[in-house]
Design an enzyme around this catalytic site. Sequence first.
Site, PDB file in Angstrom:
ATOM      1  N   CYS A 260      43.383  50.873 -55.664  1.00  0.00           N
ATOM      2  CA  CYS A 260      44.632  51.601 -55.392  1.00  0.00           C
ATOM      3  C   CYS A 260      45.824  50.670 -55.216  1.00  0.00           C
ATOM      4  O   CYS A 260      46.862  51.073 -54.680  1.00  0.00           O
ATOM      5  CB  CYS A 260      44.477  52.468 -54.152  1.00  0.00           C
ATOM      6  SG  CYS A 260      43.148  53.684 -54.290  1.00  0.00           S
TER       7      CYS A 260
ATOM      8  N   CYS B 269      39.590  60.252 -49.597  1.00  0.00           N
ATOM      9  CA  CYS B 269      38.964  58.921 -49.586  1.00  0.00           C
ATOM     10  C   CYS B 269      39.530  58.087 -48.437  1.00  0.00           C
ATOM     11  O   CYS B 269      38.793  57.476 -47.662  1.00  0.00           O
ATOM     12  CB  CYS B 269      39.195  58.241 -50.936  1.00  0.00           C
ATOM     13  SG  CYS B 269      38.338  56.669 -51.126  1.00  0.00           S
TER      14      CYS B 269
ATOM     15  N   CYS C  91      48.446  55.583 -46.092  1.00  0.00           N
ATOM     16  CA  CYS C  91      47.035  55.945 -46.060  1.00  0.00           C
ATOM     17  C   CYS C  91      46.738  56.928 -44.942  1.00  0.00           C
ATOM     18  O   CYS C  91      45.619  57.406 -44.811  1.00  0.00           O
ATOM     19  CB  CYS C  91      46.174  54.693 -45.887  1.00  0.00           C
ATOM     20  SG  CYS C  91      46.728  53.638 -44.564  1.00  0.00           S
TER      21      CYS C  91
ATOM     22  N   CYS D 182      43.233  48.620 -50.807  1.00  0.00           N
ATOM     23  CA  CYS D 182      41.982  48.605 -51.557  1.00  0.00           C
ATOM     24  C   CYS D 182      42.265  48.234 -53.023  1.00  0.00           C
ATOM     25  O   CYS D 182      43.306  48.612 -53.583  1.00  0.00           O
ATOM     26  CB  CYS D 182      41.326  49.973 -51.505  1.00  0.00           C
ATOM     27  SG  CYS D 182      40.822  50.465 -49.848  1.00  0.00           S
TER      28      CYS D 182
HETATM   29 FE1  SF4 Z   1      40.009  55.069 -51.027  1.00  0.00          FE
HETATM   30 FE2  SF4 Z   1      42.116  53.975 -52.276  1.00  0.00          FE
HETATM   31 FE3  SF4 Z   1      42.364  54.956 -49.775  1.00  0.00          FE
HETATM   32 FE4  SF4 Z   1      40.995  52.713 -50.253  1.00  0.00          FE
HETATM   33  S1  SF4 Z   1      43.221  53.031 -50.532  1.00  0.00           S
HETATM   34  S2  SF4 Z   1      40.352  54.347 -48.928  1.00  0.00           S
HETATM   35  S3  SF4 Z   1      39.973  53.193 -52.238  1.00  0.00           S
HETATM   36  S4  SF4 Z   1      41.929  56.098 -51.691  1.00  0.00           S
END
Ligand code: SF4
Length: 233
Positions: free
Chosen positions: A200, A114, A223, A197
């Site tokens: 998360c 993601c 991330c 986000c």
């Molecule tokens: Fe996806 Fe969570 Fe990464 Fe945002 S922080 S891109 S919702 S996995």
Amino acid sequence: MSAPAREELAALAAALEGKPPAEILAAAAARFPGAIALACSFGPEDVVLVDVIARARLGVEIFTLDTGFLFPETYALWARLEERYGVKFRAVRTDLPAEDPTLPPPWQRDPDACCDARKVVPLRRTLAGLAAWVTGIRRDQTPDRANAKVIEWDGRFGLVKVNPLAAWTSDAVWAHVRAHDVPTNPLHAQGYLSIGCAPCTTPVRPGEDPRSGRWRGREKTECGLHLKPGGGA
Ligand code: SF4
């Protein structure tokens, strides 16, 4: 624009170490005219950099990775900053089609994939058109960031990385926010120290690491945007 030599970057980093962020940014903007941008994710460091860039009218573009899953408070802060400083942030989004609503959400299925699809790939696409990018990284945020220089080569993305706040502490960041009345995310006052986000990110309890609210309960701590080349974090 050709990539700078390792020696030039080292000399620049040495010359700019300890200088105010505006001076570091001005030097970087002069060296990479029209090809430098700040990646703004609306943390306190990033809004300080927005403030510095906008007030000094530095030639540094501002862009945001809009995953579509940011908090409403973050989208409101985005609009407030644009209005306050009279600048437009470029929204960078995934090219993926809309999610199938019958499936579990992507951050549950595979958060690494993601993040990759919504942050790393769009970031890589954006950075491919730049010679340098600006981040709000501070050395005392994580062990991974302890050796960050104010300007350095980013081997992961293949361009120069400028970290004007590398030597700053969190206290220095918040002192700048107060001194210049910089808009910040109201979620910070509710215990959200590092805000990503909405699905998360959780608040941080007293005594916890500031980034422990990100991907709580999972091994994941980054991330993928600031990993060192070669896979090490
Ligand atoms: Fe996806 Fe969570 Fe990464 Fe945002 S922080 S891109 S919702 S996995």
